[in-house]
Design a protein around this motif. Sequence first.
Motif, PDB file in Angstrom:
ATOM      1  N   MET A 108      -1.198  11.642  15.309  1.00 53.23           N
ATOM      2  CA  MET A 108      -1.722  12.965  15.622  1.00 53.23           C
ATOM      3  C   MET A 108      -0.815  13.996  14.953  1.00 53.23           C
ATOM      4  N   ASP A 109      -1.421  14.871  14.129  1.00 52.02           N
ATOM      5  CA  ASP A 109      -0.611  15.828  13.387  1.00 52.02           C
ATOM      6  C   ASP A 109      -0.413  17.121  14.179  1.00 52.02           C
ATOM      7  N   GLN A 110       0.225  18.089  13.544  1.00 50.65           N
ATOM      8  CA  GLN A 110       0.575  19.338  14.220  1.00 50.65           C
ATOM      9  C   GLN A 110      -0.652  20.149  14.634  1.00 50.65           C
ATOM     10  N   HIS A 111      -1.805  19.863  14.026  1.00 51.29           N
ATOM     11  CA  HIS A 111      -3.058  20.536  14.406  1.00 51.29           C
ATOM     12  C   HIS A 111      -3.841  19.728  15.432  1.00 51.29           C
ATOM     13  N   HIS A 112      -3.257  18.624  15.887  1.00 49.16           N
ATOM     14  CA  HIS A 112      -3.868  17.712  16.859  1.00 49.16           C
ATOM     15  C   HIS A 112      -5.054  16.947  16.273  1.00 49.16           C
ATOM     16  N   ASP A 113      -5.119  16.859  14.948  1.00 52.78           N
ATOM     17  CA  ASP A 113      -6.120  16.011  14.303  1.00 52.78           C
ATOM     18  C   ASP A 113      -5.661  14.556  14.386  1.00 52.78           C
ATOM     19  N   LEU A 114      -6.620  13.644  14.515  1.00 48.78           N
ATOM     20  CA  LEU A 114      -6.327  12.219  14.618  1.00 48.78           C
ATOM     21  C   LEU A 114      -6.425  11.546  13.254  1.00 48.78           C
ATOM     22  N   TRP A 115      -5.489  10.622  12.995  1.00 45.99           N
ATOM     23  CA  TRP A 115      -5.463   9.875  11.743  1.00 45.99           C
ATOM     24  C   TRP A 115      -5.282   8.399  12.065  1.00 45.99           C
ATOM     25  N   LEU A 116      -6.159   7.571  11.534  1.00 46.60           N
ATOM     26  CA  LEU A 116      -6.072   6.132  11.764  1.00 46.60           C
ATOM     27  C   LEU A 116      -5.162   5.515  10.706  1.00 46.60           C
ATOM     28  N   LEU A 117      -3.972   5.103  11.114  1.00 45.39           N
ATOM     29  CA  LEU A 117      -2.987   4.564  10.176  1.00 45.39           C
ATOM     30  C   LEU A 117      -3.321   3.129   9.789  1.00 45.39           C
ATOM     31  N   LEU A 177       0.841  -1.188   0.000  1.00 46.60           N
ATOM     32  CA  LEU A 177       0.000   0.000   0.000  1.00 46.60           C
ATOM     33  C   LEU A 177       0.879   1.240   0.000  1.00 46.60           C
ATOM     34  N   VAL A 178       0.353   2.325  -0.545  1.00 52.71           N
ATOM     35  CA  VAL A 178       1.012   3.628  -0.442  1.00 52.71           C
ATOM     36  C   VAL A 178       0.026   4.553   0.268  1.00 52.71           C
ATOM     37  N   GLN A 179       0.492   5.229   1.309  1.00 51.07           N
ATOM     38  CA  GLN A 179      -0.398   5.986   2.189  1.00 51.07           C
ATOM     39  C   GLN A 179       0.152   7.389   2.439  1.00 51.07           C
ATOM     40  N   GLN A 180      -0.750   8.328   2.431  1.00 48.91           N
ATOM     41  CA  GLN A 180      -0.428   9.725   2.755  1.00 48.91           C
ATOM     42  C   GLN A 180       0.386   9.809   4.038  1.00 48.91           C
ATOM     43  N   GLY A 181       1.498  10.538   4.003  1.00 48.90           N
ATOM     44  CA  GLY A 181       2.307  10.734   5.192  1.00 48.90           C
ATOM     45  C   GLY A 181       1.718  11.804   6.088  1.00 48.90           C
ATOM     46  N   ILE A 182       1.777  11.581   7.386  1.00 52.39           N
ATOM     47  CA  ILE A 182       1.269  12.527   8.375  1.00 52.39           C
ATOM     48  C   ILE A 182       2.449  13.148   9.114  1.00 52.39           C
ATOM     49  N   ASP A 183       2.414  14.456   9.271  1.00 52.20           N
ATOM     50  CA  ASP A 183       3.459  15.176  10.005  1.00 52.20           C
ATOM     51  C   ASP A 183       3.195  15.009  11.497  1.00 52.20           C
ATOM     52  N   LEU A 184       3.818  14.006  12.099  1.00 56.46           N
ATOM     53  CA  LEU A 184       3.515  13.603  13.469  1.00 56.46           C
ATOM     54  C   LEU A 184       4.009  14.617  14.502  1.00 56.46           C
TER      55      LEU A 184
END
Length: 295
Positions: A236-245, A132-139
């Motif tokens: 969790m990104d720099q805006h504190h949004d949650l992303w399910l990896l 899979l290729v997945q969008q990177g998140i700025d942790l």
Amino acid sequence: MRIQRVSSKWAKTKVILQNRLLSVFIPETRKYALEDLKELLGLYGTVYIKPDRGTYGSGVMRAEQRVVHLSPSEHQPDFSQPETEPLTCEAEAPAEPKLMYILRYAKDAEIFNTPEELHAALLPRIKGRSYLVQQGIDLLQHQDRPFDLRVLTQKNLQGSWETTGMLGRVAAPQKVVTNYHNGGSIFSVDALFKEHMTPEEMTATIQQLKSLGVRIGSQLETAYPGLKEIGLDVAMDQHHDLWLLEVNTLPSIIVFKMFPNKAIYRRIHRYAVAYGRLKRTRPSPTYRRRRTLKH
């Protein structure tokens, strides 16, 4: 009924995407192909390339698209260390911007001039397997190292989904994954959050994580009715949004023994015994003899 396990990350992702309210937590994810690699790199700058089936972060790689400015006399820049700021090189004369592509895996990095070269380097590592290729998140980071979260959700004694534990995983230096088995460090969620949030924000975020675990469990159960436990890998990104990896259907339980609050692991263990993941521990012979003497 046996506990159901689902090894395909892609299969689980597709089930979650069917729920419009949960799909917003999924980073853009596609089955690996050159055209998708090029498109997602163009959109997000960083992507993760990972096996559809696998655990402990094995086989996970990171690819980056970066703009650099080099004069004719300069060599290629050193990308061996991750950059936190856009990279520019001072030049004596104006230079045309150049796109370069970096592949990171384990603690190594390789540089390529085109996405086709990057793709050619990936193929021997993929070896024909489904990736899979997945969008990177700025942790978010702890002491200049990125971290993500593991959220454990189990079926409780009433047969309902309940989030029973969560922890933070801080990546080892220069590693592209945070997993404990890849040298990552385990922290309490409170210890990591307090660097970035007010107490009120911490409380709200922890509640959101607990709710997310329950909602994901309920959604996956629509396709996989034999599930009893799941481990959510949440960024969790720099805006504190949650992303399910991704979601693991055979999550590690023993790691929760490390925390001082032993009540957390006792509840996790009790539920795991009830649905058959673990066997009930028998009292030691000495303990049984003492009970008999009391009677």
